[in-house]
Design a protein around this motif. Structure first.
Motif, PDB file in Angstrom:
ATOM      1  N   ALA A 312       0.838  -1.200   0.000  1.00  0.00           N
ATOM      2  CA  ALA A 312       0.000   0.000   0.000  1.00  0.00           C
ATOM      3  C   ALA A 312       0.873   1.251   0.000  1.00  0.00           C
ATOM      4  O   ALA A 312       2.012   1.244   0.474  1.00  0.00           O
ATOM      5  N   PHE A 313       0.341   2.328  -0.552  1.00  0.00           N
ATOM      6  CA  PHE A 313       1.076   3.593  -0.545  1.00  0.00           C
ATOM      7  C   PHE A 313       0.091   4.751  -0.523  1.00  0.00           C
ATOM      8  O   PHE A 313      -1.094   4.605  -0.848  1.00  0.00           O
ATOM      9  N   SER A 314       0.591   5.913  -0.098  1.00  0.00           N
ATOM     10  CA  SER A 314      -0.193   7.138  -0.083  1.00  0.00           C
ATOM     11  C   SER A 314       0.556   8.216  -0.843  1.00  0.00           C
ATOM     12  O   SER A 314       1.789   8.234  -0.861  1.00  0.00           O
ATOM     13  N   ALA A 315      -0.191   9.112  -1.462  1.00  0.00           N
ATOM     14  CA  ALA A 315       0.422  10.199  -2.216  1.00  0.00           C
ATOM     15  C   ALA A 315      -0.516  11.395  -2.203  1.00  0.00           C
ATOM     16  O   ALA A 315      -1.741  11.251  -2.129  1.00  0.00           O
ATOM     17  N   GLU A 316       0.079  12.572  -2.242  1.00  0.00           N
ATOM     18  CA  GLU A 316      -0.717  13.797  -2.365  1.00  0.00           C
ATOM     19  C   GLU A 316      -0.971  14.034  -3.843  1.00  0.00           C
ATOM     20  O   GLU A 316      -0.030  14.093  -4.633  1.00  0.00           O
ATOM     21  N   VAL A 317      -2.231  14.156  -4.215  1.00  0.00           N
ATOM     22  CA  VAL A 317      -2.586  14.230  -5.627  1.00  0.00           C
ATOM     23  C   VAL A 317      -3.461  15.450  -5.900  1.00  0.00           C
ATOM     24  O   VAL A 317      -4.114  15.982  -4.998  1.00  0.00           O
ATOM     25  N   SER A 318      -3.460  15.875  -7.153  1.00  0.00           N
ATOM     26  CA  SER A 318      -4.349  16.937  -7.620  1.00  0.00           C
ATOM     27  C   SER A 318      -5.430  16.284  -8.483  1.00  0.00           C
ATOM     28  O   SER A 318      -5.116  15.647  -9.489  1.00  0.00           O
ATOM     29  N   VAL A 319      -6.660  16.434  -8.075  1.00  0.00           N
ATOM     30  CA  VAL A 319      -7.783  15.811  -8.773  1.00  0.00           C
ATOM     31  C   VAL A 319      -8.552  16.891  -9.533  1.00  0.00           C
ATOM     32  O   VAL A 319      -8.936  17.912  -8.942  1.00  0.00           O
ATOM     33  N   LYS A 322     -15.143  17.569 -12.476  1.00  0.00           N
ATOM     34  CA  LYS A 322     -15.863  17.625 -13.743  1.00  0.00           C
ATOM     35  C   LYS A 322     -16.012  19.058 -14.235  1.00  0.00           C
ATOM     36  O   LYS A 322     -15.963  19.330 -15.445  1.00  0.00           O
ATOM     37  N   ASN A 323     -16.160  20.009 -13.296  1.00  0.00           N
ATOM     38  CA  ASN A 323     -16.324  21.407 -13.687  1.00  0.00           C
ATOM     39  C   ASN A 323     -15.010  22.112 -13.980  1.00  0.00           C
ATOM     40  O   ASN A 323     -14.977  23.315 -14.207  1.00  0.00           O
ATOM     41  N   GLY A 324     -13.903  21.369 -13.951  1.00  0.00           N
ATOM     42  CA  GLY A 324     -12.598  21.942 -14.277  1.00  0.00           C
ATOM     43  C   GLY A 324     -11.808  22.425 -13.084  1.00  0.00           C
ATOM     44  O   GLY A 324     -10.624  22.743 -13.208  1.00  0.00           O
ATOM     45  N   ALA A 325     -12.450  22.503 -11.912  1.00  0.00           N
ATOM     46  CA  ALA A 325     -11.739  22.941 -10.706  1.00  0.00           C
ATOM     47  C   ALA A 325     -10.801  21.840 -10.225  1.00  0.00           C
ATOM     48  O   ALA A 325     -11.063  20.651 -10.407  1.00  0.00           O
ATOM     49  N   SER A 326      -9.710  22.257  -9.610  1.00  0.00           N
ATOM     50  CA  SER A 326      -8.712  21.301  -9.105  1.00  0.00           C
ATOM     51  C   SER A 326      -8.733  21.302  -7.588  1.00  0.00           C
ATOM     52  O   SER A 326      -8.817  22.366  -6.958  1.00  0.00           O
ATOM     53  N   ILE A 327      -8.675  20.115  -7.009  1.00  0.00           N
ATOM     54  CA  ILE A 327      -8.613  19.989  -5.553  1.00  0.00           C
ATOM     55  C   ILE A 327      -7.394  19.151  -5.185  1.00  0.00           C
ATOM     56  O   ILE A 327      -6.915  18.347  -5.980  1.00  0.00           O
ATOM     57  N   TYR A 346      -8.312  -0.643  -3.904  1.00  0.00           N
ATOM     58  CA  TYR A 346      -9.141   0.431  -3.365  1.00  0.00           C
ATOM     59  C   TYR A 346      -8.312   1.709  -3.384  1.00  0.00           C
ATOM     60  O   TYR A 346      -7.155   1.715  -2.944  1.00  0.00           O
ATOM     61  N   ALA A 347      -8.902   2.776  -3.898  1.00  0.00           N
ATOM     62  CA  ALA A 347      -8.275   4.095  -3.844  1.00  0.00           C
ATOM     63  C   ALA A 347      -9.137   4.978  -2.957  1.00  0.00           C
ATOM     64  O   ALA A 347     -10.303   5.248  -3.282  1.00  0.00           O
ATOM     65  N   ILE A 348      -8.608   5.394  -1.821  1.00  0.00           N
ATOM     66  CA  ILE A 348      -9.349   6.213  -0.856  1.00  0.00           C
ATOM     67  C   ILE A 348      -8.781   7.626  -0.905  1.00  0.00           C
ATOM     68  O   ILE A 348      -7.595   7.843  -0.624  1.00  0.00           O
ATOM     69  N   LEU A 349      -9.620   8.598  -1.265  1.00  0.00           N
ATOM     70  CA  LEU A 349      -9.182   9.983  -1.428  1.00  0.00           C
ATOM     71  C   LEU A 349      -9.810  10.862  -0.355  1.00  0.00           C
ATOM     72  O   LEU A 349     -11.033  10.828  -0.153  1.00  0.00           O
ATOM     73  N   LYS A 350      -8.972  11.605   0.329  1.00  0.00           N
ATOM     74  CA  LYS A 350      -9.444  12.551   1.349  1.00  0.00           C
ATOM     75  C   LYS A 350      -9.115  13.968   0.895  1.00  0.00           C
ATOM     76  O   LYS A 350      -7.957  14.287   0.644  1.00  0.00           O
ATOM     77  N   ASP A 351     -10.130  14.789   0.772  1.00  0.00           N
ATOM     78  CA  ASP A 351      -9.957  16.168   0.322  1.00  0.00           C
ATOM     79  C   ASP A 351      -9.239  16.980   1.404  1.00  0.00           C
ATOM     80  O   ASP A 351      -9.718  17.100   2.528  1.00  0.00           O
ATOM     81  N   ILE A 352      -8.069  17.501   1.073  1.00  0.00           N
ATOM     82  CA  ILE A 352      -7.301  18.308   2.035  1.00  0.00           C
ATOM     83  C   ILE A 352      -7.080  19.718   1.499  1.00  0.00           C
ATOM     84  O   ILE A 352      -6.133  20.401   1.904  1.00  0.00           O
ATOM     85  N   SER A 353      -7.948  20.157   0.605  1.00  0.00           N
ATOM     86  CA  SER A 353      -7.777  21.482   0.008  1.00  0.00           C
ATOM     87  C   SER A 353      -7.784  22.578   1.068  1.00  0.00           C
ATOM     88  O   SER A 353      -6.929  23.487   1.055  1.00  0.00           O
ATOM     89  N   GLU A 354      -8.739  22.504   2.000  1.00  0.00           N
ATOM     90  CA  GLU A 354      -8.811  23.517   3.044  1.00  0.00           C
ATOM     91  C   GLU A 354      -7.590  23.450   3.948  1.00  0.00           C
ATOM     92  O   GLU A 354      -7.070  24.485   4.377  1.00  0.00           O
ATOM     93  N   ILE A 355      -7.162  22.227   4.241  1.00  0.00           N
ATOM     94  CA  ILE A 355      -5.968  22.074   5.085  1.00  0.00           C
ATOM     95  C   ILE A 355      -4.745  22.657   4.389  1.00  0.00           C
ATOM     96  O   ILE A 355      -3.917  23.341   5.006  1.00  0.00           O
ATOM     97  N   LYS A 356      -4.613  22.396   3.070  1.00  0.00           N
ATOM     98  CA  LYS A 356      -3.477  22.929   2.313  1.00  0.00           C
ATOM     99  C   LYS A 356      -3.509  24.447   2.301  1.00  0.00           C
ATOM    100  O   LYS A 356      -2.469  25.107   2.432  1.00  0.00           O
TER     101      LYS A 356
END
Length: 783
Positions: A312-319, A322-327, A346-356
């Motif tokens: 298993a591994f974790s990575a910080e990603v930019s998603v 659909k509306n073109g916004a990046s999180i 399984y790919a588990i994504l946690k939105d950390i935009s506010e934290i960033k």
């Protein structure tokens, strides 16, 4: 009776005695299952207790065998030889209980599971056949078909019973395990009660082997075996359904986005949170590649291959939504294993935009000056250490900044600093560095230039008047310079030498530019003089404490006080704490100084409590140097014991800078202090080292908002919003809140509007000697 004359069940067996056999068999089996549950819950059961239980259950099995002989209408009766089987039954039961207690078998260990079942089957068959052989040796006529049926039913019953046993042992609910034990006991007991009859019918000659009497025991055995097989299957089916429902609930109700991928990295399913995160529907996501979850560099095919291999591994990603916004999200990739093989991911994504965003803001506060946007001292020194080229470090400052503040106010001071920073930047050569290392102080790195060749263009630019509200504000500037590696090969020392030269330049006439030299080292000797004088002052107790009270807006009265050390030198007069405290920290005198402050502050607090004054605590400031002292906690304990002050009346104030270099030890010592009953206060919150994570990690009780936020009240919507957010956040974290540096009615009204519980500042009271503060407290107590 001759077996060949058997014509009906009544002439073959006594039904009453058989019924007793069946009931005792059920009780015996229930005893094994019930005691197995006890062994599961209490694995440290003594061996002697297991022997006693084995003896009781083995005795019941032996009684069952005796009753079986008694139930037969044949010319047979139990004799002393049957007593041999009692220890055999006890031994078999003990082995079974010992095996269960050790948990050496189960559905997850097929080899041991099978071995135990085979051994039990052989033992039961051997016991029954061996028991009949001496009695009917001359009349035995072996019926192979019935013997095979008997062995088959026995084997099926033992395997099904063992499976039920291990299911019961795996059951988390003791109540459910008890109910399953009852049903299993009935079925296994029925099967065990007909085993002897199946055995005897398989070895004796009966006139009509196909009459219902012969088939009845086998029918009962088959029905019991089938039912016994059904019970574990139904039990497993129910548990599987529960697990599936739990999994579906975890999958669909997970707050994080969960994607299911096949081994090729294609999305095959997702939960509701995934659709909300990306803006795509579940149908639109299915069939898409894993690259939708992040850029190829962030989630590489190599990492996906590793995940498929079970890593298993974790990575910080930019998603991209659909509306073109990046999180920004944290993606955790784990493998799906089934049947010993990896079937997908399984790919588990946690939105950390506010934290960033918050981290970026914190980084900006921590490493950049909020007024000019230039690197602060910490960041500037880091950049300085990264260079190896020769350079000259020029330190510039606005000398009359304090006068500007007093004449025109803080806003004018801020505008002057911002205008000055723009002017200095406009004069900088390409490739040079600049930072705002103190208020109104600019540090500039000029590569390839030696100090004598530095012109006065920076000073001249800085000394030009600044227009503020149609008023021309004149500036006085000074500068100091030091060179690397001319004056030192250590970047920290070069910075120190440039600051030292600036300090000397400021003491001279405006516009002075001083280059570091050996003569400036005389300032170092002056520092030694101050160190010696401070040491004597501490030893001779020439220092005094002043106290600045904190005012409760809720109770409209003073509720605590902060101890502030003061030094009046016999020759130099009053010496600023900003001068002698850094000396104490750098020379190690801070330990003696702190002990002096703690002792006197605690004694004073004890006196206030005895007089009935309303103050609840006295606060003493600790710097990060204190937390390098391994004995600091013991020192506090000793002072508390010496002064007799209850720890609940003591408070320790720390600054955020204490966390930067010695984080783990600081937290450990703060926890030890808090365990004594002392309150912990975080001072100057929101200044250069702010990190929201400290609010979780530090065991703090009080949050003191830095005076810089108070000064900016009503200066902008952003300032007010930040202050409101800090107070709201501290309240949500159940922290006491103190706003320090309150000096105007406007600031007081705004804080009162925000329901800030406590304030501290000159508006209510400056730091006072104990006598003057006593008078103030006496008046408040009387009133």
């Amino acid at each position: 009776m001759d077996p060949n004359r058997v014509s009906h069940i009544g002439s073959f067996v006594d039904p009453v005695v058989y019924g007793a056999c069946a009931i005792i068999s059920m009780i015996s089996v229930f005893g094994i299952l019930a005691y197995s549950i006890k062994l599961k819950n209490h694995p440290q059961t003594s061996n002697s207790e297991k022997i006693l239980v084995s003896a009781a259950i083995g005795l019941m099995f032996w009684i069952t065998q005796i009753l079986f002989y008694t139930s037969l209408r044949f010319s047979v009766s139990p004799d002393l030889t049957n007593g041999v089987y009692l220890p055999v039954f006890i031994f078999l039961v003990y082995l079974l209980l010992h095996f269960i207690d050790g948990r050496k078998a189960g559905r997850r260990n097929a080899r041991h599971y099978s071995k135990v079942c085979v051994y039990l089957t052989i033992a039961l068959l051997a016991a029954d056949y061996a028991g009949f052989y001496p009695v009917y040796e001359d009349q035995m006529e072996w019926n192979v078909l019935l013997i095979v049926m008997c062995a088959t039913i026995m084997t099926g019953t033992v395997f099904s019973g063992a499976q039920l046993l291990f299911l019961i042992l795996d059951e988390e609910s003791n109540r459910a395990a008890f109910y399953w034990s009852i049903s299993g006991s009935v079925l296994i007991g029925c099967a065990l009660s007909v085993f002897p009859y199946m055995v005897i019918l398989s070895v004796l000659s009966i006139g009509d082997q196909h009459q219902p009497l012969v088939l009845l025991p086998y029918t009962v055995g088959l029905i019991s075996m089938a039912a016994l097989e059904f019970v574990p299957s139904y039990y497993s089916f129910r548990k599987l359904n529960v697990k599936n429902e739990e999994y579906a609930s975890l999958y669909q109700n997970n707050l994080d986005a969960v994607f299911t991928l096949d081994a090729a990295g294609i999305i095959t399913g997702c939960n509701r949170a995934a659709a909300l995160l990306t803006g795509y529907s579940e149908e639109e996501l299915q069939g898409e590649s894993y690259t939708l979850l992040g850029k190829p560099k962030e989630i590489s095919g190599f990492n996906v291959s590793k995940a498929i291999a079970g890593q298993a591994f974790s990575a910080e990603v930019s998603v991209m939504k659909k509306n073109g916004a990046s999180i920004t999200a944290i993606a955790s990739i784990i493998s799906i294993n089934a049947g010993g093989k990896v079937t997908g991911l399984y790919a588990i994504l946690k939105d950390i935009s506010e934290i960033k965003t918050a981290e970026e803001m914190i980084q900006k506060l921590a490493y950049f000056d909020d007024l000019t946007g230039l690197p602060n001292e910490k960041r500037f020194k880091t950049l300085l250490k990264e260079t190896e080229r020769p350079y000259t470090l020029l330190s510039l400052c606005i000398v009359n900044l304090l006068s500007i503040q007093e004449l025109y106010g803080e806003n004018a001071e801020d505008e002057v600093i911002k205008a000055a920073s723009e002017r200095v930047k406009s004069c900088m050569p390409e490739g040079s560095l600049i930072g705002c290392t103190d208020k109104g102080v600019f540090s500039i790195v000029l590569y390839g230039k030696k100090p004598p060749k530095i012109d006065r263009s920076f000073l001249q630019a800085l000394e030009k008047p600044v227009c503020y509200k149609e008023i021309s504000v004149n500036l006085n500037a000074a500068s100091g310079a030091a060179a690397y590696p001319l004056h030192s090969s250590n970047h920290e020392e070069v910075f120190k030498y440039a600051s030292m030269a600036l300090h000397v330049a400021k003491s001279k006439q405006p516009g002075e530019q001083i280059i570091f030299s050996n003569e400036l080292n005389e300032h170092y000797h002056r520092g030694l003089y101050m160190e010696n004088e401070l040491r004597k002052a501490i030893q001779n107790e020439e220092l005094t404490l002043h106290y600045q009270p904190k005012f409760s807006l809720e109770k409209r009265g003073f509720n605590s006080a902060e101890a502030l050390v003061r030094w009046t030198h016999p020759e130099l007069g009053p010496v600023s704490p900003g001068v002698f405290i850094p000396i104490a920290e750098k020379t190690g005198l801070i330990r003696l100084l702190e002990k002096f402050v703690l002792k006197n502050a605690f004694l004073q607090m004890k006196e206030w409590r005895e007089r009935g004054y309303p103050l609840q605590r006295v606060a003493v400031n600790f710097s990060h140097y204190h937390f390098y002292d391994e004995e600091i906690v013991q020192t506090v304990k000793n002072v508390l014991k010496e002064t007799g002050l209850n720890p609940e009346y003591a408070e320790i104030e720390i600054t955020e800078s204490a966390m930067i270099e010695n984080k783990e030890q600081t937290i450990q010592k703060l926890n030890e202090l808090k365990a004594l009953g002392i309150k912990i206060s975080l001072d100057d919150f929101g200044t250069g080292y702010s990190s929201l994570s400290y609010l979780q990690e530090l065991p703090i009780d009080v949050l003191k908002i830095d005076r810089s936020f108070i000064k900016k009240i009503n200066s902008s919507k952003q300032s007010n919003a930040i202050l409101s957010s800090i107070i709201s956040m501290a309240r949500d974290l159940d922290l006491e809140i103190v706003a320090e540096g309150v000096e105007t009615r406007e600031q007081l009204d705004f804080l009162d509007e925000l329901r800030c519980p406590s304030i501290q500042g000159f508006y209510f009271c400056p730091p006072l000697p104990p006598g003057e503060l006593n008078e103030l407290l006496s008046k408040e107590t009387v009133s």
